[in-house]
Design a protein around this motif. Structure first.
Motif, mmCIF file in Angstrom:
data_model
loop_
_atom_site.group_PDB
_atom_site.id
_atom_site.type_symbol
_atom_site.label_atom_id
_atom_site.label_comp_id
_atom_site.label_asym_id
_atom_site.label_seq_id
_atom_site.Cartn_x
_atom_site.Cartn_y
_atom_site.Cartn_z
ATOM 1 N N VAL A 122 -25.581 -81.382 15.042
ATOM 2 C CA VAL A 122 -26.910 -81.567 14.464
ATOM 3 C C VAL A 122 -26.847 -82.703 13.453
ATOM 4 O O VAL A 122 -26.043 -82.676 12.520
ATOM 5 C CB VAL A 122 -27.406 -80.284 13.765
ATOM 6 N N PRO A 127 -27.600 -84.453 10.292
ATOM 7 C CA PRO A 127 -28.098 -83.919 9.024
ATOM 8 C C PRO A 127 -29.256 -84.712 8.427
ATOM 9 O O PRO A 127 -29.944 -84.226 7.525
ATOM 10 C CB PRO A 127 -26.866 -83.981 8.114
ATOM 11 N N ASP A 163 -32.188 -84.234 11.817
ATOM 12 C CA ASP A 163 -32.253 -82.866 12.349
ATOM 13 C C ASP A 163 -32.286 -82.814 13.872
ATOM 14 O O ASP A 163 -32.485 -81.740 14.447
ATOM 15 C CB ASP A 163 -33.456 -82.096 11.798
ATOM 16 N N ILE A 202 -30.660 -82.871 17.718
ATOM 17 C CA ILE A 202 -29.438 -82.345 18.324
ATOM 18 C C ILE A 202 -28.789 -83.440 19.166
ATOM 19 O O ILE A 202 -29.466 -84.104 19.957
ATOM 20 C CB ILE A 202 -29.741 -81.144 19.237
ATOM 21 N N LYS A 240 -34.832 -80.838 17.918
ATOM 22 C CA LYS A 240 -34.286 -79.483 17.826
ATOM 23 C C LYS A 240 -35.363 -78.398 17.960
ATOM 24 O O LYS A 240 -35.044 -77.243 18.251
ATOM 25 C CB LYS A 240 -33.541 -79.290 16.512
ATOM 26 N N ASP A 283 -27.269 -75.202 12.688
ATOM 27 C CA ASP A 283 -28.227 -75.818 11.776
ATOM 28 C C ASP A 283 -28.280 -74.924 10.541
ATOM 29 O O ASP A 283 -28.908 -73.868 10.562
ATOM 30 C CB ASP A 283 -29.596 -75.917 12.446
ATOM 31 N N LYS A 323 -29.733 -75.273 7.707
ATOM 32 C CA LYS A 323 -31.028 -75.163 7.043
ATOM 33 C C LYS A 323 -31.877 -74.062 7.656
ATOM 34 O O LYS A 323 -32.472 -73.240 6.955
ATOM 35 C CB LYS A 323 -31.776 -76.499 7.126
#
Length: 339
Positions: A47, A49, A52, A54, A67, A300, A302
């Motif tokens: 992922v 950063p 976000d 993929i 994603k 992920d 987050k």
């Protein structure tokens, strides 16, 4: 009769609690899958950063997906035999390890524009960026060494002999890189200041370690092994803390620091989840059904989403390690907690 019914009721309640403890106790389940139409095998997934998105390794290219929707947002081309993807946000760069080309491809982390290639050792496999040393580390499977790259100038600054086949590397964010050595059943510890192997630890009953994750707060390493064990080690001493059962064919392990969950992706079609309550209190709480072949993993942190690439397969062929992939079935499973 009343006494017997009471016994039965108590037993039923106990059984329900027992099932809850190991039956979807984490709340994670597969919610959807993203289809990727192009043919070919795969390895790691990551992922970005910053965006976000993929990034999915896929034979000669890296597929980039939104994603949330799974829509294609681009590719990193000409990555022959690609294995892994790493990101160095401070340098606004991404990197792919190209196993057949013996190179690392450098790309812009925002635009995905390719900036060039870097020669490595033979069959570069797992790749990671360490924000502490500000270096990129590449595990060269065939030449059994570690290529260290300076992302500031895209130059190889050192190649470190490892004495065995490296699989996955993680950082303690304090000057140490830990590397699974698959054919030696050990973990090598590299000092980022000296770029030398300073320790080698055996991993108890674990065999053929592949996936590796770390909790930098409790100083615990989580090594997924080929003999269906998750071996937990003390990252300071190398002492084996615990050995937990997982599924067959594990090739990826990740750790969610906020939830305290360790995820082991197993090729047999399960996702083993262990809960780390404290440094020495770690236990398996779930084995989530996924899909056969879903053996590598990305987290992920987050959104607490888990991504697992896999495909549909035909009947096994004599002499082949894996059954043939059915063309057009490559996909990424999305796993998350129930609302």
């Amino acid at each position: 009769m009343k006494i017997k019914w009471s016994v039965l009721i108590v037993a039923a309640i106990a059984l329900s609690f027992s099932k809850a403890a190991l039956g979807q106790a984490s709340g994670y389940h597969v919610v959807k899958s993203f289809r990727i139409k192009s043919a070919g095998r795969w390895d790691y997934i990551a992922v970005n950063p910053v965006t976000d998105n993929i990034y999915v390794s896929h034979t000669t290219q890296v597929n980039i997906l939104n994603k949330n929707t799974g829509d294609s947002v681009g590719i990193i081309p000409n990555t022959d035999g690609v294995h892994g993807i790493a990101f160095a946000p401070e340098f606004k760069k991404g990197f792919t390890s190209n196993g057949k080309a013996n190179t690392v491809t450098v790309f812009d982390i925002n635009t995905n524009d390719v900036q060039g290639d870097i020669k490595t050792g033979e069959n570069p496999d797992a790749i990671m960026y360490d924000p502490f040393s500000k270096k990129v580390y590449v595990c060269d499977g065939k030449s059994k060494d570690l290529t260290i790259i300076d992302p500031a100038n895209n130059q190889v600054i050192k190649t470190v002999a490892l004495g065995g086949k490296p699989e996955t590397a993680v950082s303690d964010l304090a000057g140490k890189i830990y590397i699974n050595i698959e054919d030696k059943n050990e973990i090598a510890v590299v000092n980022t200041k000296t770029s030398k192997v300073e320790k080698r630890w055996t991993i108890g009953k674990g065999q053929e370690p592949t996936g590796l994750a770390i909790d930098t707060k409790t100083k615990r390493l989580f090594a997924g092994c080929g003999n269906k064990l998750l071996v937990i080690l003390n990252a300071n001493s190398g002492q084996v803390v615990k050995e937990l059962p997982i599924g067959e064919g594990c090739d990826g392990v990740v750790f969610d620091p906020e939830l305290g969950y360790v995820f082991a992706a197993n090729g047999d079609g399960t996702l083993t989840i262990a809960l780390e309550k404290s440094a020495n209190a770690i236990s398996v709480i779930d084995n989530v059904p996924t899909k056969k072949g879903a053996r590598t993993i990305a987290l992920d942190e987050k959104a607490h989403l888990v991504f697992l690439p896999t495909a549909d397969f035909g009947d096994p062929v004599a002499g082949e390690k894996r059954p043939p992939m059915i063309p057009g079935t490559f996909q990424v499973l999305v796993v998350r907690k129930r609302n």
